[in-house]
Enzyme design. Structure first.
Site, mmCIF file in Angstrom:
data_model
loop_
_atom_site.group_PDB
_atom_site.id
_atom_site.type_symbol
_atom_site.label_atom_id
_atom_site.label_comp_id
_atom_site.label_asym_id
_atom_site.label_seq_id
_atom_site.Cartn_x
_atom_site.Cartn_y
_atom_site.Cartn_z
ATOM 1 N N ASP A 123 0.853 -1.191 0.000
ATOM 2 C CA ASP A 123 0.000 0.000 0.000
ATOM 3 C C ASP A 123 0.895 1.250 0.000
ATOM 4 O O ASP A 123 1.835 1.343 0.791
ATOM 5 C CB ASP A 123 -0.842 -0.051 1.292
ATOM 6 C CG ASP A 123 -1.971 0.958 1.312
ATOM 7 O OD1 ASP A 123 -2.392 1.403 0.229
ATOM 8 O OD2 ASP A 123 -2.447 1.274 2.430
ATOM 9 N N ALA A 257 -11.434 4.910 2.306
ATOM 10 C CA ALA A 257 -12.853 4.554 2.221
ATOM 11 C C ALA A 257 -13.441 4.061 3.547
ATOM 12 O O ALA A 257 -14.449 3.357 3.557
ATOM 13 C CB ALA A 257 -13.048 3.506 1.126
HETATM 14 P P1 13P Z 1 -8.892 4.800 5.546
HETATM 15 O O1 13P Z 1 -7.991 5.632 6.384
HETATM 16 O O2 13P Z 1 -10.118 5.568 5.155
HETATM 17 O O3 13P Z 1 -9.223 3.499 6.156
HETATM 18 O O4 13P Z 1 -8.114 4.496 4.161
HETATM 19 C C1 13P Z 1 -7.193 3.443 4.095
HETATM 20 C C2 13P Z 1 -6.391 3.483 2.850
HETATM 21 O O5 13P Z 1 -6.655 4.181 1.912
HETATM 22 C C3 13P Z 1 -5.220 2.593 2.798
HETATM 23 O O6 13P Z 1 -4.469 2.809 1.643
HETATM 24 O O1 G3H Z 2 -3.421 4.875 3.701
HETATM 25 C C1 G3H Z 2 -2.682 4.540 4.604
HETATM 26 C C2 G3H Z 2 -2.967 3.336 5.419
HETATM 27 O O2 G3H Z 2 -4.031 3.582 6.303
HETATM 28 C C3 G3H Z 2 -1.724 2.840 6.090
HETATM 29 O O3 G3H Z 2 -1.403 3.601 7.190
HETATM 30 O O4 G3H Z 2 1.006 4.103 6.858
HETATM 31 O O5 G3H Z 2 -0.052 4.261 9.119
HETATM 32 O O6 G3H Z 2 0.357 2.035 8.074
HETATM 33 P P1 G3H Z 2 0.076 3.502 7.847
HETATM 34 ZN ZN ZN Z 3 -4.560 4.859 0.940
#
Ligand code: 13P
Ligand code: G3H
Ligand code: ZN
Length: 353
Positions: A123, A257
């Site tokens: 991510d 989301a």
């Molecule tokens: P939220 O913070 O809304 O759960 O979004 C998570 C996200 O986009 C992770 O990449």
């Molecule tokens: O969009 C980000 C995710 O919620 C991940 O969060 O970088 O704190 O692990 P983090």
């Molecule tokens: Zn994100």
């Protein structure tokens, strides 16, 4: 179909349709291909989701209990799943442990009675190097987040990742437009919506497999500044529709989301927490998005809230409790309920495994 990669110090032996091809070993230290872990990439899942009018859940995890809850919920609902790991999560949990947790998740789902398709996804990858390192250690999908770069720089960085990833049949998510909120260490106070006029060129020149767009969602638990009783601003479905018109059937991703359920926030505050002015995206709007070309919906904050509420409740009611299993266990149960709700009532991915 590529199905086996064996590493030695100089060359990668890749078997495709039973033919052996040798590729230079790009200074890989340890190469574990995701197929050896029993994982899948996102390509087929996305094409089925776009056609079927539902979205695949992309749930973030950092620890064992989150992973257990995700797998239990997805097996029970027979939903495919994207296990999502941020750069911060890799640092927190250790990348070797994560690799084996993902392998364990595949085996665990079989043990629970349903071998659901599982993607291990990076991510918000911040660089080519982070993406490469994930691919080398068993990720089946990566995001390269060049949304803060200029259009040309974003294309350049994204294409570099795609060219590397596709050699190993790893799928790549790119991003156009900026979400407000916090993405790893990068904090954006203001969002900028995706410009539909840019999407065709971006997709064509980079070769990405999916595209994250900005239509008004936002990261974290404090998404919109609204007064009590006021509704958050609606998502920009006009932008989504224009994007779909320009790249028909192309897999679209929504970040930020979480819906920030107010009953969970109330529970946190009831048991000693202090979270004011929280606000999320309405589930109704997410359902509408899931029935379009949006085929991956990212949810992290709602899980964090569910864990916090459950842990606070136990520790408030039983101040002498000190066995982590007795507060992390209820947190895991609450997470499972939350994830099943998302799959059944918001994303529509049940029985799609
Ligand atoms: P939220 O913070 O809304 O759960 O979004 C998570 C996200 O986009 C992770 O990449
Ligand atoms: O969009 C980000 C995710 O919620 C991940 O969060 O970088 O704190 O692990 P983090
Ligand atoms: Zn994100």
């Amino acid at each position: 179909m590529l199905h086996k990669i064996i590493n030695n110090s100089h060359l990668l032996r890749i078997y495709k349709n039973n033919h052996l091809t040798l590729y230079p070993n790009f200074n890989l230290k340890i190469m574990i291909h995701y197929k050896e872990l029993g994982l899948v990439n996102s390509r087929d899942l996305f094409s089925k989701a776009v056609k079927g009018g539902y979205a695949i859940p992309a749930f973030n995890f950092n620890n064992l209990e989150q992973l257990q809850a995700i797998i239990m919920a997805c097996v029970e609902t027979k939903s495919p799943v994207i296990l999502q790991v941020s750069k911060g999560a890799r640092k927190y949990a250790n990348s070797t442990l994560l690799q084996y947790l993902a392998k364990g998740a595949v085996e665990y789902s079989k043990e629970l009675g349903c071998a659901i398709p599982i993607v291990l996804h990076l991510d918000h990858g911040d660089s080519f190097e982070t993406c490469k390192s994930c691919i080398e250690t068993g990720f089946s999908s990566v995001m390269i987040d060049g949304s803060h770069l200029s259009f040309e720089e974003n294309i350049k960085e994204t294409k570099k990742v795609v060219d590397f990833a596709h050699q190993f049949d790893v799928t790549v998510e790119g991003e156009l437009g900026v979400l407000a909120g916090i993405e790893d260490e990068i904090s954006h106070e203001h969002s900028s919506y995706t410009q539909p006029a840019e999407v065709e060129e971006f997709v064509k020149r980079t070769g990405v497999d999916s595209l994250a767009i900005s239509i008004g969602t936002s990261h974290g638990a404090f998404k919109f500044k609204v007064r009590p009783g006021e509704l958050p601003p609606p998502l920009r479905f006009d932008i989504l529709e224009e994007v779909e018109r320009r790249i028909p059937g192309f897999p679209i991703v929504l970040h930020g989301a979480s819906s920030v359920p107010q009953e969970i926030v109330a529970e946190i505050n009831k048991y000693g927490g202090k979270m004011e002015n929280t606000c999320g995206v309405s589930e109704e709007q997410l359902r509408r998005a899931a029935s379009s070309a949006v085929c991956k919906i990212n949810i992290d904050s709602d899980g964090r809230l569910a864990v916090t509420a459950a842990v606070r409740k136990v520790l408030f009611e039983k101040p002498s409790e000190f066995d982590p299993r007795n507060y992390l266990g209820p947190a895991r149960d609450a997470l499972k309920v939350l994830y099943m709700h998302k799959i059944e009532k918001v994303l529509g991915s049940l029985n799609r495994a």
